[in-house]
Design a protein around this motif. Structure first.
Motif, mmCIF file in Angstrom:
data_model
loop_
_atom_site.group_PDB
_atom_site.id
_atom_site.type_symbol
_atom_site.label_atom_id
_atom_site.label_comp_id
_atom_site.label_asym_id
_atom_site.label_seq_id
_atom_site.Cartn_x
_atom_site.Cartn_y
_atom_site.Cartn_z
ATOM 1 N N ASP A 11 7.293 4.136 -12.541
ATOM 2 C CA ASP A 11 6.774 5.164 -11.648
ATOM 3 C C ASP A 11 7.641 5.209 -10.394
ATOM 4 O O ASP A 11 7.880 4.191 -9.765
ATOM 5 C CB ASP A 11 5.328 4.834 -11.279
ATOM 6 N N THR A 12 8.128 6.399 -10.052
ATOM 7 C CA THR A 12 8.972 6.516 -8.863
ATOM 8 C C THR A 12 8.192 6.978 -7.644
ATOM 9 O O THR A 12 8.688 6.891 -6.536
ATOM 10 C CB THR A 12 10.147 7.481 -9.115
ATOM 11 N N ASN A 13 6.998 7.482 -7.837
ATOM 12 C CA ASN A 13 6.140 7.867 -6.714
ATOM 13 C C ASN A 13 5.096 6.782 -6.532
ATOM 14 O O ASN A 13 4.127 6.711 -7.274
ATOM 15 C CB ASN A 13 5.470 9.223 -6.966
ATOM 16 N N LEU A 14 5.322 5.959 -5.553
ATOM 17 C CA LEU A 14 4.459 4.805 -5.333
ATOM 18 C C LEU A 14 3.691 4.966 -4.034
ATOM 19 O O LEU A 14 4.076 5.705 -3.155
ATOM 20 C CB LEU A 14 5.313 3.531 -5.244
ATOM 21 N N LYS A 15 2.638 4.246 -3.907
ATOM 22 C CA LYS A 15 1.925 4.115 -2.631
ATOM 23 C C LYS A 15 1.624 2.628 -2.461
ATOM 24 O O LYS A 15 0.503 2.210 -2.294
ATOM 25 C CB LYS A 15 0.633 4.940 -2.632
ATOM 26 N N LYS A 16 2.665 1.848 -2.542
ATOM 27 C CA LYS A 16 2.546 0.395 -2.532
ATOM 28 C C LYS A 16 2.960 -0.139 -1.166
ATOM 29 O O LYS A 16 3.889 0.368 -0.551
ATOM 30 C CB LYS A 16 3.467 -0.140 -3.636
ATOM 31 N N GLU A 17 2.266 -1.160 -0.709
ATOM 32 C CA GLU A 17 2.604 -1.790 0.571
ATOM 33 C C GLU A 17 4.011 -2.381 0.516
ATOM 34 O O GLU A 17 4.458 -2.853 -0.523
ATOM 35 C CB GLU A 17 1.610 -2.918 0.883
ATOM 36 N N VAL A 18 4.676 -2.360 1.652
ATOM 37 C CA VAL A 18 5.998 -2.964 1.761
ATOM 38 C C VAL A 18 5.854 -4.474 1.643
ATOM 39 O O VAL A 18 5.067 -5.077 2.375
ATOM 40 C CB VAL A 18 6.647 -2.587 3.112
ATOM 41 N N PRO A 19 6.579 -5.102 0.712
ATOM 42 C CA PRO A 19 6.508 -6.563 0.607
ATOM 43 C C PRO A 19 7.077 -7.217 1.868
ATOM 44 O O PRO A 19 8.083 -6.768 2.414
ATOM 45 C CB PRO A 19 7.388 -6.889 -0.595
ATOM 46 N N GLU A 77 10.888 -8.879 -5.433
ATOM 47 C CA GLU A 77 9.547 -8.677 -4.886
ATOM 48 C C GLU A 77 9.275 -7.207 -4.557
ATOM 49 O O GLU A 77 8.136 -6.761 -4.576
ATOM 50 C CB GLU A 77 9.330 -9.552 -3.656
ATOM 51 N N TRP A 78 10.327 -6.475 -4.256
ATOM 52 C CA TRP A 78 10.186 -5.035 -4.020
ATOM 53 C C TRP A 78 9.991 -4.294 -5.342
ATOM 54 O O TRP A 78 9.629 -3.133 -5.352
ATOM 55 C CB TRP A 78 11.426 -4.492 -3.310
ATOM 56 N N GLY A 79 10.307 -4.951 -6.450
ATOM 57 C CA GLY A 79 10.182 -4.320 -7.760
ATOM 58 C C GLY A 79 11.491 -3.780 -8.283
ATOM 59 O O GLY A 79 11.509 -2.993 -9.233
ATOM 60 N N ALA A 80 12.602 -4.201 -7.698
ATOM 61 C CA ALA A 80 13.907 -3.695 -8.103
ATOM 62 C C ALA A 80 14.313 -4.268 -9.455
ATOM 63 O O ALA A 80 14.028 -5.414 -9.774
ATOM 64 C CB ALA A 80 14.954 -4.052 -7.053
ATOM 65 N N LEU A 104 11.988 4.713 -0.408
ATOM 66 C CA LEU A 104 11.657 5.468 0.789
ATOM 67 C C LEU A 104 10.322 4.940 1.298
ATOM 68 O O LEU A 104 9.335 4.861 0.544
ATOM 69 C CB LEU A 104 11.565 6.965 0.473
ATOM 70 N N VAL A 105 10.296 4.529 2.566
ATOM 71 C CA VAL A 105 9.132 3.876 3.153
ATOM 72 C C VAL A 105 8.611 4.714 4.320
ATOM 73 O O VAL A 105 9.381 5.192 5.144
ATOM 74 C CB VAL A 105 9.509 2.449 3.657
ATOM 75 N N TYR A 106 7.282 4.863 4.361
ATOM 76 C CA TYR A 106 6.622 5.524 5.485
ATOM 77 C C TYR A 106 5.261 4.870 5.680
ATOM 78 O O TYR A 106 4.526 4.646 4.723
ATOM 79 C CB TYR A 106 6.458 7.028 5.214
#
Length: 172
Positions: A34-42, A134-137, A145-147
């Motif tokens: 999934d490329t559209n995430l709403k996951k917290e920044v590790p 940990e970022w899922g790379a 992209l982080v916001y």
């Protein structure tokens, strides 16, 4: 008569096998994350690329700013391909670029940035690759992209002009 039955059974087995393989080839088993995430920044604590200071994720990512976190390495050929788009993205003052230098030699990485230009506002060294995982790379290059301390979009592989336009549209 017996040879007819054997021939008929062999033809039937062949047809069933053919149908099974044909259906199997039509179904894609390729995993697409999934490329559209709403996951917290590790959170992370990594060494700064420029010096021996420690960089803490909580001090980088502020709530109301956009960040483009890019995992790169000097040995990565696709990283060179995407570099011109990162340099273009750097021109936009509505986004900050954070570089994760992935499993790289400092001298080679420094030469890479000296030759192609440094698009990053902050660079950290991810020597063992743990923080990137940990970022899922999955590998390099990969970008997020982080916001508001959430990963809102993932870019697997080198970014291109279409990705650049999409990022610029999001941050407007």
């Amino acid at each position: 008569m017996k040879s007819r039955y054997i021939s008929l059974i062999l033809i039937l087995i062949f047809l069933i096998t053919f149908v099974i393989f044909f259906k199997g080839l039509k179904n894609s088993n390729i995993y697409t994350p999934d490329t559209n995430l709403k996951k917290e920044v590790p959170s992370f604590k990594l060494k700064s690329f420029e010096n021996d200071s420690i960089v803490i994720s909580e001090k980088i990512f502020q709530d109301n700013d956009y960040y483009f976190m890019n995992i790169w390495a000097s040995w990565c050929i696709p990283c060179k391909e995407e570099h011109e788009f990162l340099m273009e993205l750097k021109k936009d003052d509505k986004i900050q670029l954070v570089g994760f230098n992935y499993k790289d030699n400092f001298t080679n990485a420094s030469s890479f940035l000296k030759d192609l230009g440094n698009p990053y506002d902050i660079i950290v060294s991810d020597k063992d690759g743990t923080a990137s995982i940990e970022w899922g790379a999955y590998g390099v290059p990969e970008s997020f992209l982080v916001y508001q301390n959430k990963i809102i979009k993932r870019f697997i592989g080198p970014i291109n002009n279409d990705d650049l336009l999409e990022i610029q549209k999001i941050i407007r």
